[in-house]
Write an enzyme that holds these catalytic residues in place. Structure first.
Site, PDB file in Angstrom:
ATOM      1  N   GLN A  91     -14.835  63.906 -88.555  1.00 26.86           N
ATOM      2  CA  GLN A  91     -15.143  63.573 -89.944  1.00 26.86           C
ATOM      3  C   GLN A  91     -16.649  63.545 -90.143  1.00 26.86           C
ATOM      4  O   GLN A  91     -17.132  63.375 -91.256  1.00 26.86           O
ATOM      5  CB  GLN A  91     -14.586  62.189 -90.292  1.00 26.86           C
ATOM      6  CG  GLN A  91     -13.085  62.075 -90.143  1.00 26.86           C
ATOM      7  CD  GLN A  91     -12.640  60.618 -90.239  1.00 26.86           C
ATOM      8  OE1 GLN A  91     -12.418  60.096 -91.327  1.00 26.86           O
ATOM      9  NE2 GLN A  91     -12.510  59.967 -89.106  1.00 26.86           N
ATOM     10  N   HIS A 109     -14.947  67.265 -92.958  1.00 22.88           N
ATOM     11  CA  HIS A 109     -15.647  66.751 -94.142  1.00 22.88           C
ATOM     12  C   HIS A 109     -16.954  67.480 -94.428  1.00 22.88           C
ATOM     13  O   HIS A 109     -17.807  66.968 -95.146  1.00 22.88           O
ATOM     14  CB  HIS A 109     -15.912  65.252 -93.988  1.00 22.88           C
ATOM     15  CG  HIS A 109     -14.667  64.411 -94.104  1.00 22.88           C
ATOM     16  ND1 HIS A 109     -14.594  63.100 -93.696  1.00 22.88           N
ATOM     17  CD2 HIS A 109     -13.437  64.712 -94.602  1.00 22.88           C
ATOM     18  CE1 HIS A 109     -13.369  62.629 -93.925  1.00 22.88           C
ATOM     19  NE2 HIS A 109     -12.651  63.591 -94.466  1.00 22.88           N
TER      20      HIS A 109
HETATM   21  P1  NAD Z   1     -16.750  54.308 -90.801  1.00 28.05           P
HETATM   22  O1  NAD Z   1     -18.208  53.962 -90.892  1.00 28.05           O
HETATM   23  O2  NAD Z   1     -15.858  53.965 -91.922  1.00 28.05           O
HETATM   24  O3  NAD Z   1     -16.174  53.611 -89.489  1.00 28.05           O
HETATM   25  C1  NAD Z   1     -16.835  53.676 -88.264  1.00 28.05           C
HETATM   26  C2  NAD Z   1     -15.986  52.964 -87.230  1.00 28.05           C
HETATM   27  O4  NAD Z   1     -16.639  53.119 -85.976  1.00 28.05           O
HETATM   28  C3  NAD Z   1     -15.813  51.464 -87.468  1.00 28.05           C
HETATM   29  O5  NAD Z   1     -14.458  51.111 -87.288  1.00 28.05           O
HETATM   30  C4  NAD Z   1     -16.696  50.834 -86.389  1.00 28.05           C
HETATM   31  O6  NAD Z   1     -16.162  49.623 -85.899  1.00 28.05           O
HETATM   32  C5  NAD Z   1     -16.660  51.880 -85.307  1.00 28.05           C
HETATM   33  N1  NAD Z   1     -17.846  51.893 -84.441  1.00 28.05           N
HETATM   34  C6  NAD Z   1     -19.122  51.566 -84.768  1.00 28.05           C
HETATM   35  N2  NAD Z   1     -19.913  51.726 -83.699  1.00 28.05           N
HETATM   36  C7  NAD Z   1     -19.132  52.158 -82.679  1.00 28.05           C
HETATM   37  C8  NAD Z   1     -19.369  52.491 -81.321  1.00 28.05           C
HETATM   38  N3  NAD Z   1     -20.591  52.413 -80.780  1.00 28.05           N
HETATM   39  N4  NAD Z   1     -18.322  52.899 -80.555  1.00 28.05           N
HETATM   40  C9  NAD Z   1     -17.081  52.987 -81.092  1.00 28.05           C
HETATM   41  N5  NAD Z   1     -16.791  52.675 -82.366  1.00 28.05           N
HETATM   42  C10 NAD Z   1     -17.811  52.269 -83.155  1.00 28.05           C
HETATM   43  O7  NAD Z   1     -16.698  55.834 -90.409  1.00 28.05           O
HETATM   44  P2  NAD Z   1     -15.574  56.904 -90.672  1.00 28.05           P
HETATM   45  O8  NAD Z   1     -14.232  56.337 -90.415  1.00 28.05           O
HETATM   46  O9  NAD Z   1     -15.996  58.128 -89.943  1.00 28.05           O
HETATM   47  O10 NAD Z   1     -15.787  57.111 -92.250  1.00 28.05           O
HETATM   48  C11 NAD Z   1     -15.575  58.252 -92.781  1.00 28.05           C
HETATM   49  C12 NAD Z   1     -16.744  58.969 -93.490  1.00 28.05           C
HETATM   50  O11 NAD Z   1     -18.100  58.642 -93.153  1.00 28.05           O
HETATM   51  C13 NAD Z   1     -16.634  60.398 -93.088  1.00 28.05           C
HETATM   52  O12 NAD Z   1     -16.164  61.082 -94.186  1.00 28.05           O
HETATM   53  C14 NAD Z   1     -18.025  60.915 -92.709  1.00 28.05           C
HETATM   54  O13 NAD Z   1     -18.284  62.143 -93.317  1.00 28.05           O
HETATM   55  C15 NAD Z   1     -18.929  59.851 -93.209  1.00 28.05           C
HETATM   56  N6  NAD Z   1     -20.102  59.610 -92.351  1.00 28.05           N
HETATM   57  C16 NAD Z   1     -20.494  60.481 -91.370  1.00 28.05           C
HETATM   58  C17 NAD Z   1     -21.566  60.172 -90.532  1.00 28.05           C
HETATM   59  C18 NAD Z   1     -21.994  61.145 -89.451  1.00 28.05           C
HETATM   60  O14 NAD Z   1     -21.843  62.353 -89.623  1.00 28.05           O
HETATM   61  N7  NAD Z   1     -22.500  60.680 -88.300  1.00 28.05           N
HETATM   62  C19 NAD Z   1     -22.249  58.968 -90.680  1.00 28.05           C
HETATM   63  C20 NAD Z   1     -21.832  58.094 -91.707  1.00 28.05           C
HETATM   64  C21 NAD Z   1     -20.758  58.438 -92.540  1.00 28.05           C
END
Ligand code: NAD
Ligand code: ZN
Length: 234
Positions: A91, A109
């Site tokens: 995602q 996404h």
């Molecule tokens: P989210 O932020 O909703 O959830 C992240 C999850 O990861 C949480 O449950 C959290 O507890 C967990 N987490 C945090 N740090 C962690 C670690 N070190 N190890 C394991 N787990 C950890 O993210 P999501 O579910 O991917 O939300 C979806 C949307 O966010 C996507 O559509 C995406 O496009 C977008 N998004 C993407 C990025 C990216 O590309 N890196 C960053 C932010 C948001």
């Protein structure tokens, strides 16, 4: 014979957190200081294109300051060494999986380093800033936008994802909150098709109860350990 041959991995923002990229629902429920509705919907893009383009310009520029972590590298190893079918569905819009070397990968996404033409629908690889009203190299319309799937828009390659879920023996969800559909529903689909299901996350996600097993901890620790174990089995 091992029971596990084909694997689907779903990753979310949590897998990139240890690389220094903020998750979606950071402190106060904001994404890098913004309400999700203000930067992640077609309405926001129509209302305030400058703000939305600038937001993703900053996210794109930030990619230059981060590196893949142990979890991305472990999945790249799984990709190299897993003899069965593998699909990593992310995602995430960052490029850390591919920079770690994963190839059997799909960005459901969208991608920061891509621009989508709102007129002809063609996607163009993109680095650097993407101001509003940039002309599409293909059709010439001033309609290029960040190639990000906003809320209310259809994720990419859903048919391919559903086929992989139907054919997998193991579905693993890593670092995702389980709040964004349809990705949050993949566990139920995989389970209905008879796959084992495993969640690796810092905390229990919204759909945690659907998983056969949940392991809580940091992706940088849990993912390499899981990959090591699964490669011994496949
Ligand atoms: P989210 O932020 O909703 O959830 C992240 C999850 O990861 C949480 O449950 C959290 O507890 C967990 N987490 C945090 N740090 C962690 C670690 N070190 N190890 C394991 N787990 C950890 O993210 P999501 O579910 O991917 O939300 C979806 C949307 O966010 C996507 O559509 C995406 O496009 C977008 N998004 C993407 C990025 C990216 O590309 N890196 C960053 C932010 C948001
Ligand atoms: Zn075009």
């Amino acid at each position: 014979m091992s029971r596990i041959r084909n694997i689907v991995v779903l990753t979310g923002a949590g897998i990139s957190a240890e690389s220094g990229i903020a998750t979606f629902r950071g402190p106060g429920g904001l994404w890098e200081g913004h309400r999700v509705e203000d930067v992640c919907t077609p309405e926001a893009l129509a209302r305030n294109p400058e703000l939305v383009h600038r937001f993703y310009d900053l996210r794109r520029a930030a990619l230059e300051t981060v590196e893949p972590n142990a979890a991305h590298r472990a999945l790249a190893r799984l990709d190299r060494e897993c003899p069965g079918e593998l699909l990593i569905v992310t995602q995430n819009v960052d490029d850390l999986h591919e920079r770690a070397g994963a190839a059997r990968l799909l960005h459901m996404h969208g991608e920061l380093q891509s621009a989508l033409c709102g007129a002809c629908g063609i996607r163009h690889g993109w680095t650097g800033a993407l101001p509003p009203d940039m002309e599409c190299p293909d059709c010439g319309s001033p309609a290029l936008r960040p190639d990000i799937v906003f809320f209310g828009e259809m994720p990419y390659q859903m048919e391919r994802i559903e086929a992989a879920l139907a054919a997998c023996d193991l579905f693993v969800s890593i670092g995702t909150s389980g709040a964004v559909y349809p990705a949050a529903g993949f566990v139920q689909l995989a389970e209905a098709y008879g796959a084992e299901t495993l969640e690796l996350n810092l905390e229990r996600s919204a759909g945690s109860g659907w998983f056969g097993e949940t392991r809580l901890g940091a992706a940088g620790v849990l993912v390499p350990a899981w990959v090591e174990a699964v490669l011994a089995e496949v």
